[in-house]
Design an enzyme around this catalytic site. Structure first.
Site, PDB file in Angstrom:
ATOM      1  N   SER A  14      13.264 -18.571 -30.453  1.00 39.26           N
ATOM      2  CA  SER A  14      12.228 -18.032 -31.322  1.00 39.26           C
ATOM      3  C   SER A  14      11.034 -18.983 -31.404  1.00 39.26           C
ATOM      4  O   SER A  14       9.940 -18.571 -31.797  1.00 39.26           O
ATOM      5  CB  SER A  14      12.787 -17.784 -32.725  1.00 39.26           C
ATOM      6  OG  SER A  14      13.300 -18.986 -33.270  1.00 39.26           O
ATOM      7  N   GLU A 161       9.086 -28.082 -37.657  1.00 37.28           N
ATOM      8  CA  GLU A 161       7.958 -27.465 -36.960  1.00 37.28           C
ATOM      9  C   GLU A 161       6.625 -28.097 -37.369  1.00 37.28           C
ATOM     10  O   GLU A 161       5.674 -28.114 -36.591  1.00 37.28           O
ATOM     11  CB  GLU A 161       7.935 -25.951 -37.238  1.00 37.28           C
ATOM     12  CG  GLU A 161       9.158 -25.222 -36.732  1.00 37.28           C
ATOM     13  CD  GLU A 161       8.873 -24.250 -35.609  1.00 37.28           C
ATOM     14  OE1 GLU A 161       7.756 -23.740 -35.546  1.00 37.28           O
ATOM     15  OE2 GLU A 161       9.776 -24.023 -34.787  1.00 37.28           O
ATOM     16  N   CYS A 195      21.640 -25.102 -35.804  1.00 31.47           N
ATOM     17  CA  CYS A 195      20.270 -24.664 -35.554  1.00 31.47           C
ATOM     18  C   CYS A 195      19.687 -25.651 -34.566  1.00 31.47           C
ATOM     19  O   CYS A 195      19.859 -26.868 -34.718  1.00 31.47           O
ATOM     20  CB  CYS A 195      19.452 -24.645 -36.848  1.00 31.47           C
ATOM     21  SG  CYS A 195      17.677 -24.316 -36.578  1.00 31.47           S
TER      22      CYS A 195
END
Length: 276
Positions: A14, A161, A195
């Site tokens: 993603s 991020e 993750c």
């Protein structure tokens, strides 16, 4: 990149986190050609519905098929949890049997019994992965004697991020969720970073976790599993091109992807924008 000698392995995520898995795959299997596709324009997936994640994941998987990839690895826990099974059951039958899609959950869960002695395992993941119960279900399938404890960490992906891994805020949220996980059982001796972003938080996670607890990162396990899979499926392996070429695509601004992607991949990344 498609040629008469076969096609590349597609790696999908993603966003950026899959680069931590891709890095380990290339390290172990450098001879193959690869295409990496990050759907950064629609990140995050972790808070989206099952149907939305499935639709987005299938659009990107189909794009990689169209780019000549016989094999696509979903290097994303949320996509693996919410979309992989539906794609394998509903979409792949319309394609030649030579087209394969693999995820990152099974390579982790089928090995976890090697790491835990107390048979109490903790999972740190996005809310979407936790809600799917995929880890609990898969671990129970392989190791019915293992007790699984889960903790959703909704802020962690954003911290990574935004390159805020070394901030006081990151330390606060990492400690908070590690503490909440460990409160669920005093016998947890193994924690899975479920993750692909979380390896970048490893120093903080390690700092707030007792040294006796093993922390499992997925990249190496997924790479070893892929190598074994290709050894067992020689027809698929023979359909893959082997020129050690790598291409990176993103659905977002490639300049931003190159900058952030280099942090995850630990090497220079040069990407091209693509619309799926």
């Amino acid at each position: 990149m498609r040629n008469a000698n076969g096609g590349p392995i597609g790696i999908f995520d993603s966003g950026y986190g899959g680069l931590t898995v891709f890095k380990e795959i290339v390290k172990l299997l450098p001879q193959y050609d690869y295409i990496y596709l990050g759907d950064n324009a629609r990140v995050p997936y972790g808070t989206r519905t099952f149907e939305t994640v499935y639709q987005y994941t299938w659009q990107c998987t189909r794009t990689l098929f169209e780019m000549g990839c016989p094999l696509v690895v979903l290097a994303c826990n949320t996509a693996s949890a919410k979309a992989l099974r539906t794609i394998q059951m509903n979409n792949l039958p319309a394609y030649p049997e030579s087209k394969k899609v693999l995820g990152v959950i099974r390579p982790t869960t089928e090995r976890i019994g090697e790491f835990t002695k107390t048979r109490h395992v903790g999972i740190l993941a996005t809310p979407g992965t936790i809600k799917s119960e995929s880890y609990r279900i898969e671990i129970e399938r392989f190791f019915p004697d293992i007790s699984v404890y889960q903790e959703a960490c909704p802020m962690w992906v954003s911290l990574v991020e935004n390159n805020e891994m070394d901030t006081a805020g990151a330390a606060y949220f990492v400690k908070k969720h590690v503490d909440q996980l460990l409160k669920q059982s005093p016998y947890i001796d193994t924690i899975v970073l479920a993750c692909t972003h979380y390896p970048l938080l490893y120093p903080l996670i390690r700092k707030f976790t007792p040294p006796s607890i093993t922390i499992m990162e997925q990249g190496g396990l997924v790479a070893e599993s892929l190598k074994d899979y290709l050894n067992r499926h020689q027809e698929l392996d023979s359909s893959l091109s082997k020129g050690s070429h790598k291409k990176f695509f993103t659905t977002e601004n490639p300049t931003i992807f190159n900058e952030k992607g280099g942090i995850f991949y630990e090497k220079e990344v040069k990407s091209t924008q693509i619309f799926v």
